[in-house]
Design a protein around this motif. Sequence first.
Motif, short mmCIF file in Angstrom:
data_model
loop_
_atom_site.label_atom_id
_atom_site.label_comp_id
_atom_site.label_asym_id
_atom_site.label_seq_id
_atom_site.Cartn_x
_atom_site.Cartn_y
_atom_site.Cartn_z
N THR A 153 61.01 29.40 -74.17
CA THR A 153 60.65 30.82 -74.56
C THR A 153 59.30 31.17 -75.05
O THR A 153 60.42 31.16 -76.60
N GLY B 26 51.45 28.81 -76.75
CA GLY B 26 52.27 28.27 -76.21
C GLY B 26 51.86 27.01 -75.42
O GLY B 26 52.68 26.21 -74.61
N HIS C 98 59.11 28.44 -70.70
CA HIS C 98 58.52 29.18 -69.94
C HIS C 98 57.31 30.46 -71.47
O HIS C 98 58.02 30.28 -71.90
N ARG C 99 56.65 31.12 -70.55
CA ARG C 99 55.75 31.36 -71.38
C ARG C 99 55.29 33.19 -71.12
O ARG C 99 55.12 33.18 -69.73
N VAL C 100 56.32 33.99 -72.28
CA VAL C 100 56.03 35.07 -71.67
C VAL C 100 54.88 36.37 -72.46
O VAL C 100 54.71 35.89 -73.79
N GLY C 101 53.75 37.08 -71.38
CA GLY C 101 52.69 37.76 -72.55
C GLY C 101 51.29 37.27 -72.46
O GLY C 101 51.49 36.00 -72.46
N ASN D 57 56.95 33.80 -76.78
CA ASN D 57 57.06 34.75 -76.35
C ASN D 57 56.32 35.46 -77.80
O ASN D 57 56.59 36.24 -78.34
N GLY D 58 55.11 35.32 -77.93
CA GLY D 58 54.00 36.18 -79.01
C GLY D 58 53.98 34.57 -80.33
O GLY D 58 53.77 33.89 -80.12
#
Length: 410
Positions: free
Chosen positions: A334, A273, A297-300, A336-337
Amino acid sequence: MGLRSKLGLIFVLVSSLAILVLCVAVYGQAQRSREDRIRGFADERIRSAAETYDLNDVLLFGSRLDDPDLPPQLRDSVLSGKRATFRTGSPNAKMWAAVGVKDGQILSIAQDYDVKDPSMTALRRALIIGGIGTVGLVVLASVVAAGSLSRRIVAVAGTARRIAAGDLDASAAAAAGKGHDEVQALATALDTMASSLRGQLEAERRFTADVAHDLRTPVTGLLTAAELLPPGRPSELVRDRAKVLRRLVEDLLEIARFDSGVEQADLEHVGLGAFVGSAVGRLRMQQSLAPDSVVVHRVGREETISTDSRRIERILANLIVNGLRHGKPPIEVTVNGRTIEVVDHGNGYPEELIAEGPRRFRSGMAERGVGHGLGLTIAAGHAKVLGAELTFGTALSGGACARLVLPESP
């Protein structure tokens, strides 16, 4: 229904039909032979009885004169001067024999004709059991034969998929096994096609590498000479085109390295990330992009993986630049993991690219702009070196969506 099931079903149906016809023919022939024996026995008895009656007026074997139950067909044959036999049908089937004797009388003998003969019942039972047993053996043999053929075809199909995936050294003939049938012919043709394709790709790779290498020196000289031109709009256009030409040559050289298969990843532990955020920041500075043109965007939770950060940055740069050039900002990145998605707000990737992947010198739909189509090809090449999966599709908003999934272990 698979090939094995179809072949097995065809074998069973054909063999069952053949066995049924054979059993019916054997049983019918046995019935006719039995009737012929009984008919011959009755004929012999009526002949002996007629000779005895003509000589001694003695009735033998239960024979009768002018029997009122004599079948009309048999009566007509005897009146025409013949010695004849006739079998009546069920119920109470009988075998009749008759002949003309002296004084114009008709001597006849009637004996029961047992339709339910034990020998015929035993034969019928034997034919049914033998037929069922034979069909069972045919089923077993057909399953084995069809299974062997099916396995060979599946092996050839698997080799074809490996060739389609890029393993041009795979041998379909070896997968098909020994033999001189149609499967072996198909496998040989597939190997011939792969060999031809391998030669064409090798020729294309050499051509790309040679052209890029031969152009590098004159393009460098052209760029140097362009820098010496006096200031002005024509000079700026020349320098701009020279830079584009240099980037094209560099891209061709990079593709040539991918084609040669010598590229390897330099592994290091990367916080994905944070790294993507910094890589996008550097790209904004290099390309003089507005801050809101590319959004991260950083998810998780943060994922730390072992990978080649330079190649990931190169993939991101190509995807983002492609989105800015052919789509519409903002470009949304984005994380995500281990998955990175790059989405623009343009018209999306063409269906051909989504289905088949990027191809060099194919820029896609006209509404997505023009270009050499090398950016996505290079991104796919870097992803292959990393062991990652790079796919292209359509975002929920309708724009282009590129998804990079990095492997758990390098």
